[in-house]
Design a protein around this motif. Structure first.
Motif, PDB file in Angstrom:
ATOM      1  N   TRP A  92      53.584  52.684  28.190  1.00 12.38           N
ATOM      2  CA  TRP A  92      54.660  52.646  27.687  1.00 12.38           C
ATOM      3  C   TRP A  92      55.228  53.160  28.368  1.00 12.38           C
ATOM      4  N   ASN A 137      60.723  50.427  18.694  1.00 14.65           N
ATOM      5  CA  ASN A 137      62.036  49.601  18.078  1.00 14.65           C
ATOM      6  C   ASN A 137      63.676  49.891  17.420  1.00 14.65           C
ATOM      7  N   VAL A 151      49.239  45.068  23.277  1.00 11.46           N
ATOM      8  CA  VAL A 151      50.801  45.751  23.840  1.00 11.46           C
ATOM      9  C   VAL A 151      51.262  43.789  24.132  1.00 11.46           C
ATOM     10  N   LYS A 152      50.373  43.094  24.661  1.00 17.01           N
ATOM     11  CA  LYS A 152      50.581  41.654  24.910  1.00 17.01           C
ATOM     12  C   LYS A 152      51.269  41.043  24.045  1.00 17.01           C
ATOM     13  N   VAL A 155      54.123  42.429  21.978  1.00 20.16           N
ATOM     14  CA  VAL A 155      55.408  41.395  21.960  1.00 20.16           C
ATOM     15  C   VAL A 155      55.483  39.557  22.049  1.00 20.16           C
ATOM     16  N   GLU A 156      54.720  39.496  22.452  1.00 23.44           N
ATOM     17  CA  GLU A 156      54.452  37.889  22.584  1.00 23.44           C
ATOM     18  C   GLU A 156      54.741  37.691  21.091  1.00 23.44           C
ATOM     19  N   ILE A 161      60.104  45.002  20.481  1.00 21.06           N
ATOM     20  CA  ILE A 161      61.676  45.202  21.084  1.00 21.06           C
ATOM     21  C   ILE A 161      62.065  46.313  21.514  1.00 21.06           C
ATOM     22  N   PRO A 162      62.821  46.598  22.733  1.00 22.26           N
ATOM     23  CA  PRO A 162      62.866  45.517  24.179  1.00 22.26           C
ATOM     24  C   PRO A 162      60.780  45.888  25.110  1.00 22.26           C
ATOM     25  N   ARG A 163      61.053  45.266  25.825  1.00 26.65           N
ATOM     26  CA  ARG A 163      59.955  44.843  26.245  1.00 26.65           C
ATOM     27  C   ARG A 163      59.876  45.984  27.100  1.00 26.65           C
TER      28      ARG A 163
END
Length: 206
Positions: A92, A137, A151-152, A155-156, A161-163
């Motif tokens: 990522w 971050n 990760v999903k 993020v949710e 942050i940031p995505r």
């Protein structure tokens, strides 16, 4: 209940410390163990500590691992005949890739696929995923290695942050449950239950 005696039951299982995917799996795994008449205690360890604890018989098994970890086991073991789920994991990348290009890639120590990927690359190791995400971050990493579902979820929850951008799929492999060989009868019951019911499919829907 399946009527087995307490001696048939694994009592302790190593799990990856502070991993959001591990927390999801542990919840469901504990429910399955209870249905099979067993109370189990989950012991959180950094990645390689879990393997060492299993080898030293400090725990009866590990919650989940990819098949490649088997070469690190130094005691006889039994693997679930059915995988808990497929592990899809990626590199990522920070969305501002040009500004971050000279920074290292974050990875979690003791996660075999991550350690294999990072060889001959500029990496920065962390003892757990929470530390890794904090560094990302804070702008200290060009990107990181992680399971896609982790990760999903993060993020949710606003924890990353940031995505990040999914740059490359690194591994897609089944995750299995592992126990010492002495628990083969229990593992058969466990595998039979998973063959009848997909208990972990909901995780992919997150």
């Amino acid at each position: 209940m399946f009527g087995q005696t307490p001696a048939d039951c694994p009592a302790t299982l190593a799990t990856i410390d502070k991993g959001s995917l591990s927390l999801l799996v542990v919840k469901t795994l504990g429910e399955i163990y209870q249905e099979l008449g067993c109370r189990v205690r989950f012991m959180p360890y950094p990645g390689r500590r879990g393997i060492a604890s299993f080898n030293n018989k400090q725990v009866n098994g590990e919650v989940m691992r990819i098949e490649k970890v088997e070469r690190a086991y130094k005691r006889d073991f039994v693997r679930s005949s059915v995988p808990l789920m497929m592990l899809n994991s990626s590199l990522w990348q920070h969305p501002d890739s040009l500004a971050k290009a000279d920074l290292p890639i974050g990875y979690t120590l003791g996660i075999i696929w991550q350690e294999n990927y990072i060889k001959n690359k500029r990496g920065r190791k962390f003892s757990n995923a929470q530390e890794l995400f904090r560094a990302y971050n804070s702008g200290e990493l060009s990107g990181f290695l992680s399971a896609d579902i982790t990760v999903k979820i993060q993020v949710e929850n606003g924890e990353i942050i940031p995505r990040p951008i999914q740059k490359q799929t690194v591994i897609s492999a089944p995750l299995y449950h592992y126990l010492g060989q002495e628990f083969t009868p229990f593992m058969k019951r466990f595998s039979d239950l998973l063959q009848r019911e997909d208990r972990f499919g909901y995780i992919s829907e997150f």
